[in-house]
Design a protein around this motif. Structure first.
Motif, PDB file in Angstrom:
ATOM      1  N   SER A  21     163.390 -66.044 108.033  1.00 58.16           N
ATOM      2  CA  SER A  21     162.683 -64.903 108.597  1.00 58.16           C
ATOM      3  C   SER A  21     162.926 -63.688 107.722  1.00 58.16           C
ATOM      4  N   CYS A  22     161.962 -62.804 107.712  1.00 59.64           N
ATOM      5  CA  CYS A  22     162.101 -61.542 106.987  1.00 59.64           C
ATOM      6  C   CYS A  22     161.558 -60.448 107.885  1.00 59.64           C
ATOM      7  N   ALA A  23     162.453 -59.604 108.363  1.00 58.90           N
ATOM      8  CA  ALA A  23     162.086 -58.506 109.246  1.00 58.90           C
ATOM      9  C   ALA A  23     161.851 -57.249 108.430  1.00 58.90           C
ATOM     10  N   ALA A  24     160.742 -56.591 108.694  1.00 64.21           N
ATOM     11  CA  ALA A  24     160.374 -55.390 107.949  1.00 64.21           C
ATOM     12  C   ALA A  24     160.451 -54.163 108.845  1.00 64.21           C
ATOM     13  N   SER A  25     160.830 -53.061 108.266  1.00 64.20           N
ATOM     14  CA  SER A  25     160.822 -51.779 108.965  1.00 64.20           C
ATOM     15  C   SER A  25     160.342 -50.714 107.999  1.00 64.20           C
ATOM     16  N   GLY A  26     159.898 -49.618 108.562  1.00 64.51           N
ATOM     17  CA  GLY A  26     159.400 -48.548 107.710  1.00 64.51           C
ATOM     18  C   GLY A  26     157.900 -48.397 107.867  1.00 64.51           C
ATOM     19  N   ARG A  27     157.199 -48.450 106.773  1.00 63.47           N
ATOM     20  CA  ARG A  27     155.762 -48.258 106.803  1.00 63.47           C
ATOM     21  C   ARG A  27     155.036 -49.400 107.497  1.00 63.47           C
ATOM     22  N   THR A  28     153.774 -49.262 107.743  1.00 61.46           N
ATOM     23  CA  THR A  28     152.982 -50.209 108.503  1.00 61.46           C
ATOM     24  C   THR A  28     153.020 -51.590 107.856  1.00 61.46           C
ATOM     25  N   PHE A  29     153.625 -52.514 108.569  1.00 65.14           N
ATOM     26  CA  PHE A  29     153.825 -53.864 108.036  1.00 65.14           C
ATOM     27  C   PHE A  29     152.498 -54.525 107.705  1.00 65.14           C
ATOM     28  N   SER A  30     151.506 -54.327 108.539  1.00 66.17           N
ATOM     29  CA  SER A  30     150.232 -55.022 108.353  1.00 66.17           C
ATOM     30  C   SER A  30     149.465 -54.557 107.124  1.00 66.17           C
ATOM     31  N   ALA A  31     149.910 -53.488 106.508  1.00 65.52           N
ATOM     32  CA  ALA A  31     149.252 -52.982 105.303  1.00 65.52           C
ATOM     33  C   ALA A  31     149.701 -53.718 104.052  1.00 65.52           C
ATOM     34  N   TYR A  32     150.701 -54.582 104.190  1.00 63.98           N
ATOM     35  CA  TYR A  32     151.306 -55.226 103.038  1.00 63.98           C
ATOM     36  C   TYR A  32     151.087 -56.731 103.058  1.00 63.98           C
ATOM     37  N   ALA A  33     150.726 -57.271 101.916  1.00 65.19           N
ATOM     38  CA  ALA A  33     150.830 -58.706 101.706  1.00 65.19           C
ATOM     39  C   ALA A  33     152.310 -59.027 101.505  1.00 65.19           C
ATOM     40  N   MET A  34     152.691 -60.242 101.871  1.00 64.98           N
ATOM     41  CA  MET A  34     154.103 -60.617 101.807  1.00 64.98           C
ATOM     42  C   MET A  34     154.286 -61.886 100.984  1.00 64.98           C
ATOM     43  N   GLY A  35     155.403 -61.945 100.301  1.00 64.35           N
ATOM     44  CA  GLY A  35     155.687 -63.119  99.490  1.00 64.35           C
ATOM     45  C   GLY A  35     157.121 -63.562  99.634  1.00 64.35           C
ATOM     46  N   GLY A 101     149.123 -54.140  97.391  1.00 65.83           N
ATOM     47  CA  GLY A 101     147.852 -54.682  96.939  1.00 65.83           C
ATOM     48  C   GLY A 101     147.608 -56.071  97.508  1.00 65.83           C
ATOM     49  N   ILE A 102     146.451 -56.636  97.178  1.00 66.46           N
ATOM     50  CA  ILE A 102     146.091 -57.932  97.756  1.00 66.46           C
ATOM     51  C   ILE A 102     145.862 -59.005  96.697  1.00 66.46           C
ATOM     52  N   VAL A 103     146.021 -58.658  95.431  1.00 66.45           N
ATOM     53  CA  VAL A 103     145.851 -59.646  94.375  1.00 66.45           C
ATOM     54  C   VAL A 103     147.158 -59.777  93.598  1.00 66.45           C
ATOM     55  N   GLY A 104     147.234 -60.819  92.812  1.00 64.89           N
ATOM     56  CA  GLY A 104     148.423 -61.007  91.999  1.00 64.89           C
ATOM     57  C   GLY A 104     149.662 -61.313  92.811  1.00 64.89           C
ATOM     58  N   LEU A 105     149.493 -62.064  93.897  1.00 64.95           N
ATOM     59  CA  LEU A 105     150.616 -62.278  94.808  1.00 64.95           C
ATOM     60  C   LEU A 105     151.627 -63.281  94.284  1.00 64.95           C
ATOM     61  N   THR A 106     151.306 -63.999  93.229  1.00 62.39           N
ATOM     62  CA  THR A 106     152.255 -64.964  92.697  1.00 62.39           C
ATOM     63  C   THR A 106     153.170 -64.360  91.638  1.00 62.39           C
ATOM     64  N   THR A 107     152.967 -63.105  91.315  1.00 66.18           N
ATOM     65  CA  THR A 107     153.725 -62.440  90.249  1.00 66.18           C
ATOM     66  C   THR A 107     154.731 -61.467  90.851  1.00 66.18           C
ATOM     67  N   SER A 108     156.008 -61.688  90.586  1.00 60.51           N
ATOM     68  CA  SER A 108     157.049 -60.877  91.213  1.00 60.51           C
ATOM     69  C   SER A 108     156.949 -59.406  90.821  1.00 60.51           C
ATOM     70  N   ALA A 109     156.505 -59.133  89.600  1.00 59.31           N
ATOM     71  CA  ALA A 109     156.440 -57.751  89.131  1.00 59.31           C
ATOM     72  C   ALA A 109     155.433 -56.912  89.914  1.00 59.31           C
ATOM     73  N   ASN A 110     154.538 -57.568  90.647  1.00 51.38           N
ATOM     74  CA  ASN A 110     153.515 -56.842  91.405  1.00 51.38           C
ATOM     75  C   ASN A 110     154.004 -56.351  92.757  1.00 51.38           C
ATOM     76  N   TYR A 111     155.183 -56.778  93.165  1.00 52.61           N
ATOM     77  CA  TYR A 111     155.669 -56.436  94.492  1.00 52.61           C
ATOM     78  C   TYR A 111     156.394 -55.093  94.489  1.00 52.61           C
ATOM     79  N   ASP A 112     156.271 -54.395  95.613  1.00 56.98           N
ATOM     80  CA  ASP A 112     156.786 -53.039  95.697  1.00 56.98           C
ATOM     81  C   ASP A 112     158.186 -52.963  96.324  1.00 56.98           C
ATOM     82  N   TYR A 113     158.479 -53.863  97.249  1.00 55.32           N
ATOM     83  CA  TYR A 113     159.758 -53.826  97.959  1.00 55.32           C
ATOM     84  C   TYR A 113     160.332 -55.227  98.056  1.00 55.32           C
ATOM     85  N   TRP A 114     161.667 -55.285  98.033  1.00 56.89           N
ATOM     86  CA  TRP A 114     162.380 -56.560  98.062  1.00 56.89           C
ATOM     87  C   TRP A 114     163.519 -56.520  99.064  1.00 56.89           C
ATOM     88  N   GLY A 115     163.783 -57.681  99.670  1.00 59.31           N
ATOM     89  CA  GLY A 115     164.977 -57.828 100.468  1.00 59.31           C
ATOM     90  C   GLY A 115     166.166 -58.200  99.602  1.00 59.31           C
TER      91      GLY A 115
END
Length: 124
Positions: A21-35, A101-115
């Motif tokens: 499981s990955c619990a998110a807090s902060g900005r609107t969760f539904s605005a983010y694609a998740m990987g 964003g909604i594209v490039g989801l297989t590339t780690s460098a495209n992600y904005d936040y990490w656990g």
């Protein structure tokens, strides 16, 4: 800012199952694609699975197709990774990540936040 906290890792025998499981807090969760990504000792971080902003549009690494399932519950601000038929080669630290964003989801460098990651160990 989005904070991500993974849980559910542990030690399991080959052929077993775990659900991360990955619990998110902060900005609107539904605005983010998740990987989900993973990193084994001595190896680079690799893509595992991703899901779009709603509970549609999933992608998987070939190595986990048919065994892992990614899902999300936007009412709980949580993304899941159900892992079945686990193999010793699945042993790694698993990280969840959020991408605005909604594209490039297989590339780690495209992600904005990490656990911080959760350890998964599969014994043979």
């Amino acid at each position: 800012q989005v904070q991500l906290v993974e849980s559910g890792g542990g030690l399991v025998q080959a052929g077993g199952s775990l659900r991360l499981s990955c619990a998110a807090s902060g900005r609107t969760f539904s605005a983010y694609a998740m990987g989900w990504f993973r990193q084994a000792p001595g190896k680079e971080r690799e893509f595992v699975a991703a899901i779009g902003r709603s509970d549609t549009g999933t992608e998987y690494a070939d190595s986990v197709k048919g065994r892992f399932t990614i899902s999300r519950d936007n009412t709980k601000n949580t993304v899941y990774l159900q892992m079945n038929s686990l193999k010793p080669e699945d042993t790694a630290v698993y990280y969840c990540a959020a991408r605005y964003g909604i594209v490039g989801l297989t590339t780690s460098a495209n992600y904005d936040y990490w656990g911080q990651g959760t350890q998964v160990t599969v014994s043979s």
